[in-house]
Write a protein that holds these residues in place. Sequence first.
Motif, PDB file in Angstrom:
ATOM      1  N   PRO A   1       0.802  -0.775  -0.296  1.00 45.81           N
ATOM      2  CA  PRO A   1      -0.124   0.038  -0.222  1.00 45.81           C
ATOM      3  C   PRO A   1       0.842   1.391   0.132  1.00 45.81           C
ATOM      4  O   PRO A   1       0.354   2.593  -0.325  1.00 45.81           O
ATOM      5  CB  PRO A   1      -0.934   0.041   1.344  1.00 45.81           C
TER       6      PRO A   1
ATOM      7  N   VAL B   1       4.555   6.179  -2.144  1.00 41.46           N
ATOM      8  CA  VAL B   1       3.106   6.572  -2.557  1.00 41.46           C
ATOM      9  C   VAL B   1       3.497   8.174  -3.230  1.00 41.46           C
ATOM     10  O   VAL B   1       2.248   8.668  -4.031  1.00 41.46           O
ATOM     11  CB  VAL B   1       2.162   6.325  -1.856  1.00 41.46           C
TER      12      VAL B   1
ATOM     13  N   ASP C   1      -2.615  12.732  -2.625  1.00 42.71           N
ATOM     14  CA  ASP C   1      -2.775  12.637  -1.416  1.00 42.71           C
ATOM     15  C   ASP C   1      -4.076  11.140  -2.276  1.00 42.71           C
ATOM     16  O   ASP C   1      -4.568  10.311  -1.208  1.00 42.71           O
ATOM     17  CB  ASP C   1      -3.893  12.998  -0.780  1.00 42.71           C
ATOM     18  N   LYS C   2      -4.866  10.721  -3.409  1.00 44.23           N
ATOM     19  CA  LYS C   2      -5.429  10.505  -3.985  1.00 44.23           C
ATOM     20  C   LYS C   2      -4.546   9.270  -4.223  1.00 44.23           C
ATOM     21  O   LYS C   2      -5.525   7.995  -5.321  1.00 44.23           O
ATOM     22  CB  LYS C   2      -6.069  11.101  -4.949  1.00 44.23           C
ATOM     23  N   VAL C   3      -3.350   8.684  -4.543  1.00 41.39           N
ATOM     24  CA  VAL C   3      -2.793   8.033  -5.432  1.00 41.39           C
ATOM     25  C   VAL C   3      -3.055   6.668  -4.260  1.00 41.39           C
ATOM     26  O   VAL C   3      -2.779   6.557  -3.460  1.00 41.39           O
ATOM     27  CB  VAL C   3      -1.315   8.588  -5.154  1.00 41.39           C
ATOM     28  N   LYS C   4      -2.400   5.779  -5.142  1.00 45.06           N
ATOM     29  CA  LYS C   4      -2.958   3.947  -4.751  1.00 45.06           C
ATOM     30  C   LYS C   4      -2.270   3.452  -5.473  1.00 45.06           C
ATOM     31  O   LYS C   4      -2.300   3.457  -6.698  1.00 45.06           O
ATOM     32  CB  LYS C   4      -4.598   3.487  -5.055  1.00 45.06           C
ATOM     33  N   ILE C   5      -1.109   2.334  -5.010  1.00 42.81           N
ATOM     34  CA  ILE C   5       0.319   1.758  -5.573  1.00 42.81           C
ATOM     35  C   ILE C   5      -0.433   0.959  -6.502  1.00 42.81           C
ATOM     36  O   ILE C   5      -0.021   1.237  -7.894  1.00 42.81           O
ATOM     37  CB  ILE C   5       0.984   1.327  -4.160  1.00 42.81           C
ATOM     38  N   TYR C   6      -1.385   0.192  -5.845  1.00 44.25           N
ATOM     39  CA  TYR C   6      -2.078  -0.190  -6.624  1.00 44.25           C
ATOM     40  C   TYR C   6      -2.881  -0.628  -8.352  1.00 44.25           C
ATOM     41  O   TYR C   6      -2.828  -1.000  -9.397  1.00 44.25           O
ATOM     42  CB  TYR C   6      -3.403  -1.963  -6.042  1.00 44.25           C
ATOM     43  N   ASN C   7      -3.309   0.753  -8.170  1.00 49.70           N
ATOM     44  CA  ASN C   7      -3.995   1.240  -9.434  1.00 49.70           C
ATOM     45  C   ASN C   7      -2.701   2.592  -9.828  1.00 49.70           C
ATOM     46  O   ASN C   7      -2.811   2.907 -11.284  1.00 49.70           O
ATOM     47  CB  ASN C   7      -4.695   2.814  -8.827  1.00 49.70           C
ATOM     48  N   SER C   8      -1.335   2.288  -9.821  1.00 50.94           N
ATOM     49  CA  SER C   8      -0.199   2.850 -10.566  1.00 50.94           C
ATOM     50  C   SER C   8       0.558   1.758 -11.139  1.00 50.94           C
ATOM     51  O   SER C   8       1.132   2.059 -12.199  1.00 50.94           O
ATOM     52  CB  SER C   8      -0.065   3.807  -9.431  1.00 50.94           C
TER      53      SER C   8
END
Length: 191
Positions: free
Chosen positions: A83, A108, A117-124
């Motif tokens: 995460p 992140v 602040d809106k970044v999600k590692i799994y969505n990147s």
Amino acid sequence: MIDLGHPEPVVPGQRLGYAEDYSAGTGTYERDGLLYSSVVGLRHVLQAAEGQLPLLTVTREKEQSAVPEVGSVITGKVIRVSPMQAVVAIMVVGEVPCKEDFVGSIRVQDVRAAEKDKVKIYNSFRPGDIVQAEVISLGDARSYVLSTAKNELGVIFATSVAGATMIPVSWQEMQCPKTKAIEYRKCAKPF
């Protein structure tokens, strides 16, 4: 100069030929009318100008191992995501392949420049993705700190769940050409 014959591996002190037959070049020395190798490398005989002796040289293998430094752009493979960060095996620094194993992490807060602040590692990033990133800090003994905050940095190659090479459709989405499914990634803007 044209290389005559085939290069052969030699070691320091190995006799290469007679000084009357060849001119001594780099990586060689002459003693008592004989030419010897002064380094580990490959023996080359180079054709000389008219009326001169062929040039005998020993060249070392080019040991050009890349080492990441602050500001350099790397290409690597995502090996693990959590995460808080993506762990990347660094394979290429600039244009030079790495001979040693280097590891970097994209935290992140270093994924993109806006809306951190809106970044999600799994969505990147996903394990197996090939990414381009910039080294922003030497980090600790375990890993370099990497960033994909610039537009031209991010995922450059990804494989979908169906096993196809995905195509970027926006800065944050890639599409599988087989299933047409959309997956989230922090895409690198093509040059």
